[in-house]
Write an enzyme that holds these catalytic residues in place. Structure first.
Site, PDB file in Angstrom:
ATOM      1  N   GLU A 132       0.823  -1.217   0.000  1.00  0.00           N
ATOM      2  CA  GLU A 132       0.000   0.000   0.000  1.00  0.00           C
ATOM      3  C   GLU A 132       0.858   1.268   0.000  1.00  0.00           C
ATOM      4  O   GLU A 132       0.417   2.319  -0.452  1.00  0.00           O
ATOM      5  CB  GLU A 132      -0.904   0.015   1.237  1.00  0.00           C
ATOM      6  CG  GLU A 132      -2.105  -0.899   1.136  1.00  0.00           C
ATOM      7  CD  GLU A 132      -3.224  -0.291   0.308  1.00  0.00           C
ATOM      8  OE1 GLU A 132      -3.027  -0.110  -0.908  1.00  0.00           O
ATOM      9  OE2 GLU A 132      -4.283  -0.011   0.865  1.00  0.00           O
ATOM     10  N   THR A 185      -6.995  11.011  -3.822  1.00  0.00           N
ATOM     11  CA  THR A 185      -6.885  10.729  -2.387  1.00  0.00           C
ATOM     12  C   THR A 185      -6.164  11.880  -1.689  1.00  0.00           C
ATOM     13  O   THR A 185      -6.526  12.265  -0.577  1.00  0.00           O
ATOM     14  CB  THR A 185      -6.118   9.410  -2.160  1.00  0.00           C
ATOM     15  OG1 THR A 185      -6.788   8.405  -2.906  1.00  0.00           O
ATOM     16  CG2 THR A 185      -6.100   9.003  -0.704  1.00  0.00           C
TER      17      THR A 185
HETATM   18  N1  HSE Z   1      -8.679   5.514   5.097  1.00  0.00           N
HETATM   19  C1  HSE Z   1      -8.144   6.189   3.948  1.00  0.00           C
HETATM   20  C2  HSE Z   1      -8.816   7.518   3.775  1.00  0.00           C
HETATM   21  C3  HSE Z   1      -8.359   5.444   2.661  1.00  0.00           C
HETATM   22  O1  HSE Z   1     -10.000   7.609   4.065  1.00  0.00           O
HETATM   23  O2  HSE Z   1      -8.180   8.469   3.327  1.00  0.00           O
HETATM   24  C4  HSE Z   1      -8.155   3.985   2.749  1.00  0.00           C
HETATM   25  O3  HSE Z   1      -6.931   3.629   3.321  1.00  0.00           O
END
Ligand code: HSE
Length: 313
Positions: A132, A185
């Site tokens: 990851e 992200t």
């Molecule tokens: N928990 C992480 C987030 C994504 O919400 O940014 C998955 O690892």
């Protein structure tokens, strides 16, 4: 005869479960990648095929390759064979349902089988989390833990990685919509506040505790009442068109509650059974078909076991 080749189903996952930001996740049954890993005469790791997506083929840049490297580094001997990895990528990267985690978890699970299981599935979690790191920049475990262990999991700590396996509510189903929009992200994390108010923190940890209790007690009402995120969702939901409406209509259709899957854009809801999850799917479709945004919709039961062996020879 020695095992030479293994085909596995590498499941999609939901993490974060609402109030359990970065710590609580669960494993899905009907969505996942398929991976074939073979022993090779030459030592080392080769990624020979990736179907469905364009992803790095160099093992050191690919989550599956890096995860297996982490596993090999923890062995106290060097295997006399190498690994050939083939990935049928059915979980879209960036969907929020653990695409990279599935590859990492499937890879270490399969390699461990070919090595005659030197590690338990629990012990494989840190290796998959290293995979990851390639995709997310950190060895996060909230998706790889449920992908490897099944059911619901909680990341008790990240350094060192400690995972708590939680029971699942009997018969629980998830309905998930993946709107085909891109949310990076990095953006989804950058918009989060550095500090949270004590008032919200109190409400949040009360919900996490209650959610864990609800899972142990098989308590649908408490589970539904605890699926609330006061800290992250108010910020991230602004990035997802129709988020509030999807949750509202899902609950009207019988869902126990829901939230943002991963860092989005997928939205998940939980239902007490298959029929309700189909009703919820219909309700979500009614919301999204009024937009111009393409989407994928899934219903699936919770996967209690994690990565599954499809074939071996
Ligand atoms: N928990 C992480 C987030 C994504 O919400 O940014 C998955 O690892």
């Amino acid at each position: 005869m020695d095992l030479q080749e293994i085909e596995v189903f590498a499941p999609a996952t939901i993490a974060n479960i609402s109030c359990g930001f970065d710590v609580m996740g669960c494993c899905l049954d009907a969505i996942g990648d398929v991976m074939i890993i073979k022993k090779t005469v030459d030592k080392g790791i080769v990624i020979s095929k990736i179907h469905g997506e364009v992803l790095p083929m160099e093992p050191e840049n690919n989550v599956a390759g890096v995860a297996i490297m982490a596993l090999l580094a923890a062995l106290d001997y060097e295997p006399d064979f190498g690994f050939d990895i083939e990935i049928d990528k059915r979980i879209k990267p960036g969907s929020g349902i653990g695409s990279s985690a599935a590859s990492a978890a499937g890879a270490v699970f399969a390699a461990n089988e070919l090595l005659d299981r030197p590690f338990t599935n629990h012990e494989l979690v840190p290796f998959a989390a290293e995979g990851e790191r390639v995709a997310c920049g950190a060895p996060i475990a909230d998706n790889v833990a449920p992908a490897l262990l099944g059911g619901f999991t909680l990341v008790k700590s990240t350094d060192p990685i400690k995972i708590v396996e939680l029971p699942s509510i009997n018969g629980l189903y998830a309905t998930i919509i993946h709107p085909q929009i891109e949310i990076k992200t990095s953006l989804s994390r950058d918009i989060l506040p550095e500090h949270v108010s004590l008032k919200n923190a109190v409400k949040q940890w009360a919900n996490v505790g209650a959610l864990v209790h609800a899972l142990h007690q098989n308590d649908h009402a408490l589970f539904a009442d605890s699926l609330k995120d006061y800290i992250v969702e108010p910020h991230r939901s602004k990035l997802i068109p129709k988020f509030d409406k999807v949750i509202e209509e899902s609950i009207n259709a019988g869902a126990l509650g829901g939230g943002i899957s991963g860092s989005g854009p997928s939205i998940f809801t939980f239902s007490k059974d298959s029929q309700t999850s189909e009703n919820v799917k219909f309700a979500i479709e009614n919301v999204y078909k009024k937009t111009t945004i393409p989407y994928h919709l899934y219903t699936t039961k919770i996967n209690e076991v994690g990565v599954k062996i499809l074939n071996k020879k």
